[in-house]
Write a protein that holds these residues in place. Structure first.
Motif, mmCIF file in Angstrom:
data_model
loop_
_atom_site.group_PDB
_atom_site.id
_atom_site.type_symbol
_atom_site.label_atom_id
_atom_site.label_comp_id
_atom_site.label_asym_id
_atom_site.label_seq_id
_atom_site.Cartn_x
_atom_site.Cartn_y
_atom_site.Cartn_z
ATOM 1 N N ALA A 1 0.837 -1.190 0.000
ATOM 2 C CA ALA A 1 0.000 0.000 0.000
ATOM 3 C C ALA A 1 0.873 1.242 0.000
ATOM 4 O O ALA A 1 1.944 1.262 0.612
ATOM 5 C CB ALA A 1 -0.917 0.007 1.222
ATOM 6 N N ASP A 2 0.439 2.279 -0.694
ATOM 7 C CA ASP A 2 1.179 3.542 -0.667
ATOM 8 C C ASP A 2 0.203 4.702 -0.676
ATOM 9 O O ASP A 2 -0.973 4.563 -1.004
ATOM 10 C CB ASP A 2 2.155 3.646 -1.842
ATOM 11 C CG ASP A 2 1.456 3.663 -3.187
ATOM 12 O OD1 ASP A 2 0.683 4.608 -3.432
ATOM 13 O OD2 ASP A 2 1.676 2.750 -3.996
ATOM 14 N N GLY A 3 0.723 5.861 -0.274
ATOM 15 C CA GLY A 3 -0.107 7.045 -0.176
ATOM 16 C C GLY A 3 0.631 8.137 0.553
ATOM 17 O O GLY A 3 1.867 8.189 0.535
ATOM 18 N N SER A 4 -0.101 8.995 1.232
ATOM 19 C CA SER A 4 0.506 10.118 1.936
ATOM 20 C C SER A 4 -0.215 10.361 3.243
ATOM 21 O O SER A 4 -1.338 9.903 3.458
ATOM 22 C CB SER A 4 0.457 11.374 1.062
ATOM 23 O OG SER A 4 -0.891 11.716 0.748
ATOM 24 N N ALA A 5 0.467 11.103 4.134
ATOM 25 C CA ALA A 5 -0.110 11.424 5.435
ATOM 26 C C ALA A 5 0.271 12.853 5.794
ATOM 27 O O ALA A 5 1.381 13.304 5.509
ATOM 28 C CB ALA A 5 0.396 10.451 6.496
ATOM 29 N N PHE A 6 -0.656 13.579 6.422
ATOM 30 C CA PHE A 6 -0.335 14.920 6.889
ATOM 31 C C PHE A 6 -1.193 15.250 8.100
ATOM 32 O O PHE A 6 -2.186 14.580 8.385
ATOM 33 C CB PHE A 6 -0.512 15.959 5.769
ATOM 34 C CG PHE A 6 -1.887 16.022 5.182
ATOM 35 C CD1 PHE A 6 -2.809 16.961 5.636
ATOM 36 C CD2 PHE A 6 -2.269 15.153 4.167
ATOM 37 C CE1 PHE A 6 -4.068 17.029 5.085
ATOM 38 C CE2 PHE A 6 -3.530 15.223 3.599
ATOM 39 C CZ PHE A 6 -4.440 16.173 4.065
ATOM 40 N N GLY A 7 -0.781 16.301 8.816
ATOM 41 C CA GLY A 7 -1.424 16.604 10.086
ATOM 42 C C GLY A 7 -0.948 15.609 11.136
ATOM 43 O O GLY A 7 0.050 14.907 10.972
ATOM 44 N N LEU A 8 -1.643 15.549 12.253
ATOM 45 C CA LEU A 8 -1.315 14.575 13.289
ATOM 46 C C LEU A 8 -1.610 13.170 12.793
ATOM 47 O O LEU A 8 -2.736 12.856 12.378
ATOM 48 C CB LEU A 8 -2.140 14.855 14.542
ATOM 49 C CG LEU A 8 -2.070 13.783 15.647
ATOM 50 C CD1 LEU A 8 -0.672 13.732 16.249
ATOM 51 C CD2 LEU A 8 -3.122 14.064 16.730
ATOM 52 N N VAL A 9 -0.608 12.311 12.809
ATOM 53 C CA VAL A 9 -0.798 10.908 12.461
ATOM 54 C C VAL A 9 -0.112 10.068 13.524
ATOM 55 O O VAL A 9 1.101 10.048 13.647
ATOM 56 C CB VAL A 9 -0.224 10.574 11.065
ATOM 57 C CG1 VAL A 9 -0.368 9.072 10.783
ATOM 58 C CG2 VAL A 9 -0.910 11.382 9.983
ATOM 59 N N HIS A 10 -0.923 9.415 14.347
ATOM 60 C CA HIS A 10 -0.412 8.590 15.444
ATOM 61 C C HIS A 10 -1.188 7.284 15.480
ATOM 62 O O HIS A 10 -2.412 7.289 15.530
ATOM 63 C CB HIS A 10 -0.562 9.314 16.782
ATOM 64 C CG HIS A 10 -0.138 8.477 17.938
ATOM 65 N ND1 HIS A 10 -1.005 7.684 18.663
ATOM 66 C CD2 HIS A 10 1.089 8.270 18.477
ATOM 67 C CE1 HIS A 10 -0.338 7.054 19.598
ATOM 68 N NE2 HIS A 10 0.941 7.392 19.523
ATOM 69 N N PRO A 11 -0.489 6.139 15.404
ATOM 70 C CA PRO A 11 0.974 5.992 15.286
ATOM 71 C C PRO A 11 1.484 6.436 13.907
ATOM 72 O O PRO A 11 0.672 6.730 13.025
ATOM 73 C CB PRO A 11 1.173 4.487 15.456
ATOM 74 C CG PRO A 11 -0.108 3.907 14.952
ATOM 75 C CD PRO A 11 -1.197 4.849 15.365
ATOM 76 N N SER A 12 2.776 6.464 13.755
ATOM 77 C CA SER A 12 3.367 6.953 12.527
ATOM 78 C C SER A 12 2.829 6.183 11.333
ATOM 79 O O SER A 12 2.584 4.973 11.398
ATOM 80 C CB SER A 12 4.891 6.834 12.585
ATOM 81 O OG SER A 12 5.403 7.631 13.642
ATOM 82 N N SER A 13 2.673 6.889 10.220
ATOM 83 C CA SER A 13 2.133 6.275 9.011
ATOM 84 C C SER A 13 3.057 5.183 8.501
ATOM 85 O O SER A 13 4.264 5.329 8.473
ATOM 86 C CB SER A 13 1.942 7.337 7.930
ATOM 87 O OG SER A 13 1.609 6.737 6.699
ATOM 88 N N CYS A 14 2.452 4.071 8.082
ATOM 89 C CA CYS A 14 3.213 2.975 7.487
ATOM 90 C C CYS A 14 3.125 2.993 5.972
ATOM 91 O O CYS A 14 3.667 2.107 5.306
ATOM 92 C CB CYS A 14 2.678 1.628 8.011
ATOM 93 S SG CYS A 14 0.939 1.338 7.620
ATOM 94 N N LEU A 15 2.450 3.982 5.413
ATOM 95 C CA LEU A 15 2.288 4.039 3.973
ATOM 96 C C LEU A 15 3.607 4.350 3.272
ATOM 97 O O LEU A 15 4.345 5.221 3.707
ATOM 98 C CB LEU A 15 1.264 5.102 3.593
ATOM 99 C CG LEU A 15 -0.187 4.835 4.008
ATOM 100 C CD1 LEU A 15 -1.054 6.060 3.748
ATOM 101 C CD2 LEU A 15 -0.737 3.625 3.262
ATOM 102 N N ALA A 16 3.865 3.635 2.201
ATOM 103 C CA ALA A 16 5.069 3.868 1.399
ATOM 104 C C ALA A 16 4.714 4.866 0.309
ATOM 105 O O ALA A 16 3.889 4.584 -0.555
ATOM 106 C CB ALA A 16 5.562 2.572 0.783
ATOM 107 N N ALA A 17 5.321 6.048 0.372
ATOM 108 C CA ALA A 17 4.988 7.101 -0.594
ATOM 109 C C ALA A 17 5.581 6.785 -1.946
ATOM 110 O O ALA A 17 6.583 6.104 -2.064
ATOM 111 C CB ALA A 17 5.496 8.444 -0.088
#
Length: 338
Positions: free
Chosen positions: A322-338
């Protein structure tokens, strides 16, 4: 030159306004004793309301009204509203509806609204049958809209459905608000709300406790908005399942609470060739789990303001293919591969 003044006085006696017509199911033969089959009375009310060119209301007073499998079909001449103060009850013998797959169905209708009421699917007998691994029917969903548009469901409670509680299939412009769903946490296939092949569906202020997905999202669904959702027990909010199915896109989950559910939001794909896809999905204040096939990976996922907690334990995220993006507060840290 003289001037003539024309004065017109409009009074209640000179102007007639068409008032909505109300059909009370009791007046048409229904009995709220929980034992008498009231199916025919409900169909009479529907036939009269559907044939009326003006807006009509079908009223269900307090009481328990036994209904067998019933189909309300369009196209109607005007809008029809169900105002339900009572409870609609399925047959206690699960075999009566168990092989039909459906209990209450609306097909090819437009502008139908349901306000209030309780649907009691009496599904516990079928759940017990399935638990013993005997030869059991698959079961009947409680409420289904197919090939319909401009549908509103407000304040409805669905309890103990044999299988799916509410199904929206091949519909447009549907609003579900303040819906309550309750079933045992170990009841099989009792998805709370299932949306498939539909567009512009909004689900808000829903409280869902069930034995399967709180909300399941099937192929061909676009522009689905879910906000203020309480889920649990259940399997969470799930997208995707079968191979060679239509894609799902523009799905948003905002302000959702999961308590005692197996998952938060999850996207499921299968490790086999598929034409399906998931696009434009986002989550807000929920846990997301992505477990996708290497041949048909998930992409374009957006995580925005996710705050996942798990009691006193550390929260974790899981992403496979899976891939994508994350912004703002993300907890736990995003595991998405950009």
């Amino acid at each position: 030159m003289s001037t003539m003044v024309l004065m017109i006085n409009l009074t209640s006696s000179s102007v007639a306004f068409a008032a909505p017509t109300t059909f009370n199911v009791v007046d048409l033969g229904a009995k709220g004793d929980g034992r008498t089959d009231s199916t025919r009375a409900f169909l009479r009310a529907w036939e009269s309301g559907c044939a009326s060119p003006s807006s009509t209301t079908i009223y269900v007073p307090q009481g328990r009204y036994l209904l067998n499998e019933v189909l309300f079909t369009g196209e109607c001449k005007g809008r029809v509203t169900f105002k339900i103060d009572g409870t609609l009850v399925a047959p206690s013998d699960y075999r009566i509806l168990g092989t039909s797959g459906k209990w209450i169905t609306f097909n090819k209708v437009q502008g139908v609204s349901i306000y209030g009421g309780i649907l009691d699917g009496q599904g516990a007998g079928l759940w017990a049958c399935k638990a013993t691994e005997r030869s059991c029917p698959f079961g009947a969903g409680s409420l289904e809209f197919t090939y319909s548009s401009e549908i509103t469901i407000t304040g409805l409670t669905s309890m103990n459905s044999q299988i799916f509680h509410i199904v929206i299939h091949d519909c447009k412009n549907v609003k579900l608000q303040q819906v309550q769903v309750t079933a045992s946490g170990n009841s099989p296939n009792t998805d709370g709300i299932h949306v498939q092949g539909s567009t512009d569906v909004t689900i808000t202020q829903a409280n869902i406790k069930t034995g399967d997905d709180c909300i399941s999202i099937g192929p061909g669904t676009t522009n689905l908005w879910m906000e203020n959702i309480n889920c649990g027990p259940g399997h969470g909010i799930s997208l995707g399942k079968a191979a060679n199915e239509q894609g799902v896109q523009n799905v948003t989950v905002k302000t959702a609470t999961f308590s005692g559910s197996q998952n938060g939001v999850r996207i499921k794909t299968w490790a086999r060739p598929s034409t399906g896809y998931v696009k434009g999905s986002s989550g807000s204040q929920v846990a997301m789990k992505f477990d996708c096939s290497p041949k048909t990976p998930c992409s374009g996922i957006v995580l925005n303001n996710v705050d996942l907690t798990y009691g006193s334990k550390s929260a974790s995220s899981s992403c496979i293919n899976a891939d994508g993006s994350a912004f703002g507060l993300v907890h736990p840290s995003s595991c998405l591969a950009a």
